[in-house]
Design an enzyme around this catalytic site. Structure first.
Site, PDB file in Angstrom:
ATOM      1  N   ASN A   9       3.776 -10.469   7.234  1.00  0.00           N
ATOM      2  CA  ASN A   9       3.153 -11.259   6.379  1.00  0.00           C
ATOM      3  C   ASN A   9       2.638 -10.280   4.988  1.00  0.00           C
ATOM      4  O   ASN A   9       1.705  -9.783   5.182  1.00  0.00           O
ATOM      5  CB  ASN A   9       2.241 -12.242   6.530  1.00  0.00           C
ATOM      6  N   TRP A  10       3.668 -10.269   4.064  1.00  0.00           N
ATOM      7  CA  TRP A  10       3.166  -9.072   2.885  1.00  0.00           C
ATOM      8  C   TRP A  10       1.923  -9.745   1.906  1.00  0.00           C
ATOM      9  O   TRP A  10       1.463  -8.867   1.091  1.00  0.00           O
ATOM     10  CB  TRP A  10       4.477  -8.816   2.119  1.00  0.00           C
ATOM     11  N   LYS A  11       1.712 -10.979   2.168  1.00  0.00           N
ATOM     12  CA  LYS A  11       0.930 -11.668   1.160  1.00  0.00           C
ATOM     13  C   LYS A  11       1.462 -11.299  -0.414  1.00  0.00           C
ATOM     14  O   LYS A  11       2.467 -11.410  -0.525  1.00  0.00           O
ATOM     15  CB  LYS A  11      -0.681 -11.070   1.509  1.00  0.00           C
ATOM     16  N   HIS A  99      -1.315 -20.966   6.704  1.00  0.00           N
ATOM     17  CA  HIS A  99      -2.111 -19.776   6.830  1.00  0.00           C
ATOM     18  C   HIS A  99      -3.548 -20.155   6.133  1.00  0.00           C
ATOM     19  O   HIS A  99      -3.737 -20.993   5.306  1.00  0.00           O
ATOM     20  CB  HIS A  99      -1.328 -18.836   5.659  1.00  0.00           C
ATOM     21  N   GLU A 101      -5.513 -18.483   4.358  1.00  0.00           N
ATOM     22  CA  GLU A 101      -5.574 -18.282   2.937  1.00  0.00           C
ATOM     23  C   GLU A 101      -5.046 -19.483   2.337  1.00  0.00           C
ATOM     24  O   GLU A 101      -5.736 -19.796   1.216  1.00  0.00           O
ATOM     25  CB  GLU A 101      -5.157 -17.110   2.499  1.00  0.00           C
ATOM     26  N   GLU A 171      -4.446 -17.360  14.401  1.00  0.00           N
ATOM     27  CA  GLU A 171      -5.031 -16.331  13.655  1.00  0.00           C
ATOM     28  C   GLU A 171      -6.378 -16.553  13.443  1.00  0.00           C
ATOM     29  O   GLU A 171      -6.803 -17.375  12.611  1.00  0.00           O
ATOM     30  CB  GLU A 171      -4.333 -16.228  12.206  1.00  0.00           C
ATOM     31  N   GLY A 177      -7.458  -9.350   8.098  1.00  0.00           N
ATOM     32  CA  GLY A 177      -8.153  -8.438   7.005  1.00  0.00           C
ATOM     33  C   GLY A 177      -9.300  -7.725   7.188  1.00  0.00           C
ATOM     34  O   GLY A 177      -9.908  -7.145   6.242  1.00  0.00           O
ATOM     35  N   SER A 217      -5.684  -8.441  12.121  1.00  0.00           N
ATOM     36  CA  SER A 217      -5.902  -6.908  12.160  1.00  0.00           C
ATOM     37  C   SER A 217      -5.078  -6.351  13.337  1.00  0.00           C
ATOM     38  O   SER A 217      -5.506  -5.591  14.030  1.00  0.00           O
ATOM     39  CB  SER A 217      -7.358  -6.760  12.335  1.00  0.00           C
ATOM     40  N   GLY A 238      -0.523  -8.824   8.754  1.00  0.00           N
ATOM     41  CA  GLY A 238      -0.623  -8.874   7.481  1.00  0.00           C
ATOM     42  C   GLY A 238      -0.930  -7.292   7.028  1.00  0.00           C
ATOM     43  O   GLY A 238       0.340  -6.608   6.857  1.00  0.00           O
ATOM     44  N   GLY A 239      -1.938  -6.805   6.681  1.00  0.00           N
ATOM     45  CA  GLY A 239      -1.943  -5.376   6.176  1.00  0.00           C
ATOM     46  C   GLY A 239      -0.959  -4.125   6.766  1.00  0.00           C
ATOM     47  O   GLY A 239      -0.479  -3.680   5.971  1.00  0.00           O
TER      48      GLY A 239
HETATM   49  P1  PGA Z   1      -4.139  -8.829   8.746  1.00  0.00           P
HETATM   50  O1  PGA Z   1      -3.466 -10.222   8.308  1.00  0.00           O
HETATM   51  O2  PGA Z   1      -3.028  -8.383   9.702  1.00  0.00           O
HETATM   52  O3  PGA Z   1      -4.235  -8.147   7.500  1.00  0.00           O
HETATM   53  O4  PGA Z   1      -5.257  -9.294   9.393  1.00  0.00           O
HETATM   54  C1  PGA Z   1      -2.635 -11.364   9.182  1.00  0.00           C
HETATM   55  C2  PGA Z   1      -2.501 -12.259   8.399  1.00  0.00           C
HETATM   56  O5  PGA Z   1      -3.190 -12.885   7.500  1.00  0.00           O
HETATM   57  O6  PGA Z   1      -1.569 -13.135   8.756  1.00  0.00           O
END
Ligand code: PGA
Length: 260
Positions: A9-11, A99, A101, A171, A177, A217, A238-239
């Protein structure tokens, strides 16, 4: 047997030009056999979907294409929205819905998430339905109640055969993050609870088929232990998905847990 899924997930990162570089690097890092037992998806921003679709096709890469969001409507006067019809035309296979967010920053409710999951299926895609508790919910002891409500609402909107193909991503919001990862045992406990909830809704057979990912994470260093858990069927990353060698190492760590 559930084939694990590692989805990046590149956001809101990477221009379409940077996206090409990242996917090309990933293409070098991973070889054909890396995709035999693990499915790998990249979920770039909308502006890169066409570019990456062309790259995957042209270079015959094994990545599946995912989107990070979708409108619940198929067309109309909805400025700024992107429909499932449009994503389907770009060979998008997966759509992340709900998600945290989107839930917390953009106010998406369980019902909105359910409508988006339904829209994805209506156009031949598979939603990755996210669920997870906040830090307060966790310390208040309502983790299971929270994820159960989120999953129930999403599945209730789907037809039986659709619900059986959904992907769920657990999640914990406090882990996204932040560098704080759920322990493999905690991830397994909540995910196995989600599977029990799904078994109650759809029956044991479908519940045994549905993939439930962990996210929050995930890095190369913890991906092996997390995905080795009996009920953890991959990761939503994500990251670490923005770094080709780190993401490739996550795929390989997950693959290492799949018996030949
Ligand atoms: P993260 O994000 O790996 O940076 O914690 C995961 C996500 O939001 O899908």
């Amino acid at each position: 047997m559930r084939t694990p899924l590692i989805a990046g997930n590149w956001k809101m990162f990477k221009t379409h030009l940077e996206a090409i570089v990242l996917v090309q690097q990933l293409g070098y890092e991973l070889e054909g056999h890396d995709f035999e037992s693990v499915e790998v998806a990249v979920c770039p921003p909308f502006t890169s979907l066409r570019t990456i679709q062309t790259l995957i096709d042209g270079d015959r890469l094994h990545f599946k294409l995912g989107a990070q969001n979708v409108s619940s409507e198929s067309a109309g006067a909805f400025t700024g929205e992107v429909s499932a019809v449009m994503l389907e035309a770009l060979d998008v296979r997966y759509v992340v819905v709900g998600h945290s967010e989107r839930r917390h920053i953009f106010g998406e409710t369980d019902e909105v998430v359910a409508a988006k999951a339904k829209a994805a299926f209506a156009h031949g895609m598979v939603p990755i339905v996210c669920c997870g508790e906040t830090d307060e919910e966790r310390s208040g002891g309502v983790t299971e109640v929270t994820v159960e409500r989120q999953v129930r609402t999403a599945l209730a909107a789907l037809k039986g055969d659709q619900a059986e193909r959904v992907v769920v991503a657990y999640e914990p919001i406090w882990a996204i993050g932040t560098g704080r990862t759920a322990t493999p045992g905690d991830a397994e406990a909540t995910i196995s609870h989600v599977r029990t909830v799904i078994a109650g809704l759809l029956g044991d057979g479908p519940a045994a088929e549905i993939r439930i990912l962990y996210g929050g994470s995930v890095k190369a260093g913890n991906a092996g232990a997390l995905t080795a858990q009996a009920n953890v069927d991959g990761a939503l990353v994500g990251g670490a998905s923005l770094d080709a060698s780190e993401f490739a190492a996550i795929v390989k760590a997950c693959k290492g847990n799949v018996s030949p």
